[in-house]
Write an enzyme that holds these catalytic residues in place. Structure first.
Site, PDB file in Angstrom:
ATOM      1  CG  ASP A   1      -1.722   1.196   1.429  1.00 23.11           C
ATOM      2  OD1 ASP A   1      -2.374   1.604   0.460  1.00 23.11           O
ATOM      3  OD2 ASP A   1      -1.702   1.756   2.542  1.00 23.11           O
TER       4      ASP A   1
ATOM      5  CG  ASP B   1      -1.812   7.591   0.391  1.00 20.97           C
ATOM      6  OD1 ASP B   1      -1.376   8.746   0.419  1.00 20.97           O
ATOM      7  OD2 ASP B   1      -2.168   7.021  -0.666  1.00 20.97           O
TER       8      ASP B   1
ATOM      9  CG  ASP C   1      -2.490   2.189   6.443  1.00 19.25           C
ATOM     10  OD1 ASP C   1      -2.653   1.950   5.225  1.00 19.25           O
ATOM     11  OD2 ASP C   1      -3.031   3.142   7.022  1.00 19.25           O
TER      12      ASP C   1
END
Length: 228
Positions: A8, A10, A170
């Site tokens: 990922d 961001d 995240d």
């Protein structure tokens, strides 16, 4: 054994909240709205650009009408794309760890709900572009995370397989996409999850990006010797 790693962006590799918030507040100001807080922006990251923009408007007055959403999103993207890449947004240890993983022979790709072109520009501006042979953005396919198709597209683009692929992210979209694709997920604890990282049901949690190689080694051992 080298693996196929899907990252990922961001909240995992970069902390983009400040720049996203800057572009969003510029947009809101153009529409005569008050600015939103940094906390509101952080709570809104992960689902793509349109939800971020819509939440910004809903938090500052009447929600965007359907006919207004397209132009507002397009203007936001223009404002955001005009911001230079900021090396300070890199989380500690990211370039060094990626360099080590590449040196160890891991194939690496990136899967984000951010638009593809902006993602490539950010990676290039931060010097991360050479690490990722395959990038899938939120506009690359009809589906986005948490659907499995973007992850499967990265795996196919890297000529890997689900048998040795790992998702690193995240938030719940990352873990849900990994589950749907049938691959394990490692979650970082420092990103933008809306709930406790312990509640993400990831296979492993890491507090620092530099801990990733050790976590990958643990996953490899678990795959080789699964607990009955």
């Amino acid at each position: 054994m080298p693996a196929t790693l899907i990252f990922d962006l961001d909240g995992t590799l970069i902390d983009s909240a400040d720049q996203l918030g800057l572009a969003l507040n510029w947009l809101l100001a153009e529409w005569g709205r008050e600015p939103v807080s940094g906390d509101m922006v952080r709570r809104s990251i992960g689902d793509g650009v349109r939800p971020l923009v819509e939440r910004g408007f809903a938090a500052t007055g009447p929600a965007l009408a359907e006919a207004e959403a397209g132009p507002a999103v397009a203007r936001f993207l223009a404002l955001y794309a005009g911001l230079p890449a900021d090396p300070a947004c890199l989380y500690p240890g990211v370039p060094e760890t990626l360099r080590g993983l590449a040196g160890a022979g891991h194939a690496m790709g990136l899967c984000t709900n951010k638009p593809w072109r902006i993602t490539r520009d950010i990676l290039a501006g931060l010097g991360l572009d050479p690490f990722f042979a395959m990038v899938v953005g939120g506009d690359s396919l009809p589906q986005r995370k948490p659907a499995p198709e973007p992850l499967l597209a990265v795996i196919a683009g890297l000529r890997g397989s689900t048998a040795e692929a790992v998702m690193i992210g995240d938030g719940p979209n990352d873990v849900a996409a990994a589950r749907a694709a049938g691959i394990p997920a490692i979650a970082v604890t420092y990103g933008y999850p809306l709930k406790s990282p312990a509640d993400l049901s990831a296979d492993l949690l890491i507090d620092r990006f530099a801990d990733l190689p050790e976590a990958l080694a643990t996953l490899a051992r678990n795959r080789a010797d699964p607990v009955e």
